[in-house]
Design a protein around this motif. Sequence first.
Motif, PDB file in Angstrom:
ATOM      1  N   LYS A 108      50.818  53.150  32.073  1.00  0.00           N
ATOM      2  CA  LYS A 108      50.048  55.060  31.649  1.00  0.00           C
ATOM      3  C   LYS A 108      51.487  55.443  32.191  1.00  0.00           C
ATOM      4  O   LYS A 108      51.961  55.585  33.176  1.00  0.00           O
ATOM      5  CB  LYS A 108      49.241  56.103  31.833  1.00  0.00           C
ATOM      6  CG  LYS A 108      47.855  54.463  31.271  1.00  0.00           C
ATOM      7  CD  LYS A 108      46.187  55.265  31.817  1.00  0.00           C
ATOM      8  CE  LYS A 108      45.022  54.085  31.160  1.00  0.00           C
ATOM      9  NZ  LYS A 108      44.184  55.054  31.977  1.00  0.00           N
ATOM     10  N   ALA A 110      53.212  58.949  33.426  1.00  0.00           N
ATOM     11  CA  ALA A 110      52.943  59.836  34.724  1.00  0.00           C
ATOM     12  C   ALA A 110      53.577  61.000  34.407  1.00  0.00           C
ATOM     13  O   ALA A 110      54.638  60.737  34.655  1.00  0.00           O
ATOM     14  CB  ALA A 110      52.967  58.854  35.899  1.00  0.00           C
ATOM     15  N   HIS A 124      48.694  59.142  36.098  1.00  0.00           N
ATOM     16  CA  HIS A 124      47.775  59.169  35.379  1.00  0.00           C
ATOM     17  C   HIS A 124      46.074  59.538  35.823  1.00  0.00           C
ATOM     18  O   HIS A 124      45.530  60.163  35.257  1.00  0.00           O
ATOM     19  CB  HIS A 124      47.500  58.573  33.670  1.00  0.00           C
ATOM     20  CG  HIS A 124      46.216  59.061  32.396  1.00  0.00           C
ATOM     21  ND1 HIS A 124      45.376  58.610  32.850  1.00  0.00           N
ATOM     22  CD2 HIS A 124      46.182  60.374  31.949  1.00  0.00           C
ATOM     23  CE1 HIS A 124      44.786  59.337  31.398  1.00  0.00           C
ATOM     24  NE2 HIS A 124      45.461  60.012  31.007  1.00  0.00           N
TER      25      HIS A 124
END
Length: 471
Positions: A108, A110, A124
């Motif tokens: 994910k 960041a 995240h």
Amino acid sequence: MVSWRLTITCVPRRAPLVPSALLCLALTACGGGVHGTPGGAGLRDPYFPKAGNGGYDVGHYALDLRYDPGTGDLTGTAVVTARATQDLTAFDLDLQGLHVDKVTVGGKQARWNRAGQELTVRPHDDLRRGETFRTTVRYSGRPQTITDPDGSKEGWLRTADGALALGEPVGSMAWFPGNDHPFDKASYDVTVTVPKGLQAVSNGELKSETTKNDRTAFVWHTAEPMATYLATVAVGHYTVTRTTLPDGLPVYTAVDPTQVKASRAVLAKLPAIIEWEQDNFGPYPFSSTGVIVDRPGDAGYALETQNRPVFPGAPDTDTLVHELAHQWYGDSVTPRTWQDMWLNEGFATFAEWLWEEDHGGRTVQQIFDKVYATPADDATLWGFPPSKPPSAAYISERPVYERGAMVLQKIRQTVGDDRFHDIIQGWAAAHRHGSADTAEFTAYVEKKAPGKDFTAIWKDWLYGDGKPPSP
């Protein structure tokens, strides 16, 4: 490392008040979340307080590098696999210069920001203590050469035909993001893609070499834990030799073509040196050995990069013995902080002295006596004790090397040869692939030699100021 460097001369934010009952209900509904804090920026090393970072422990680095010697441009992807040692809302990586293109944690995207050598990453999702997480950093630019406090150069050094990456003490942050402190060791996979015709040498074992579209990718794997400062990449033209020692240990040597003739005789001694060091220090701690010999001037010093030390030009025998001894003392047993450098350099210098004793030269005691004859007002030797350099600028000075070796000879005098060899072999075995500090070493010696008094050795030779009393 061999290099004489004689330089002695949260603001609170206002928020609406929340009734305590409502707050309790909200926390219950969301399960409480991870009440983490940011990891520390720096491990408070006594000489390099910004080096390394708190809150996590790295287990593996996967580095995919693409280098163009013509422009000096480096493009990299670093995948850092780590375990959180506390609940984390953010953490830092060390990265000096270079442009960060993208950061993800657990796949994910960041948030991140830069401040000096600190790359602060805000994942995240907060990370729980004990959680293993994977951070991917995509970066690019022209990596920097870093000037150490003593004036020497490290980091990314451009050479006539490529580059040489050296990391002691904090140079690795010039070419990859990481937890740049010797206390945090990890395994590595390093892929280096360079123009066809050049070679890229790193630590560990070469797993593959593939050429496609005028580019060659070299894939290196280091299975044993390695401190960031021991990682290296050498790009250029090399004469590569692959051999095997009688015990099956692979040897990979990469020598600049201009240095092949000058290096031939000394490198022929490498099998005998490794055998002798195994007899004295215990089993070789890594899965391969060898050397990298670049041109004189490509670096200002030799360095004990793991598996295969780096030399600027053909080394002499003493220097080869010294850097290979570091594979036990410094590489396998790594200093807990940079204040413990004498555990690297004192041992490697003592190895030089012992080699001479065992090969028809002066005895260790004769060398000791000659060094001790240095006048008491010579601050280059007696200016500080080996365990307490006054600042980062002095961690590679004579006291750390020669006075460190003298401490070991004093221990040898006290316990005798047989017990001494049990101590230095046992020390390497007890902390194999780990880190240790000076207090742990003195405690180990006392434990292994019950009934012996080391008070004067520690007081006068290891910790004391000035020239110790006559031995």
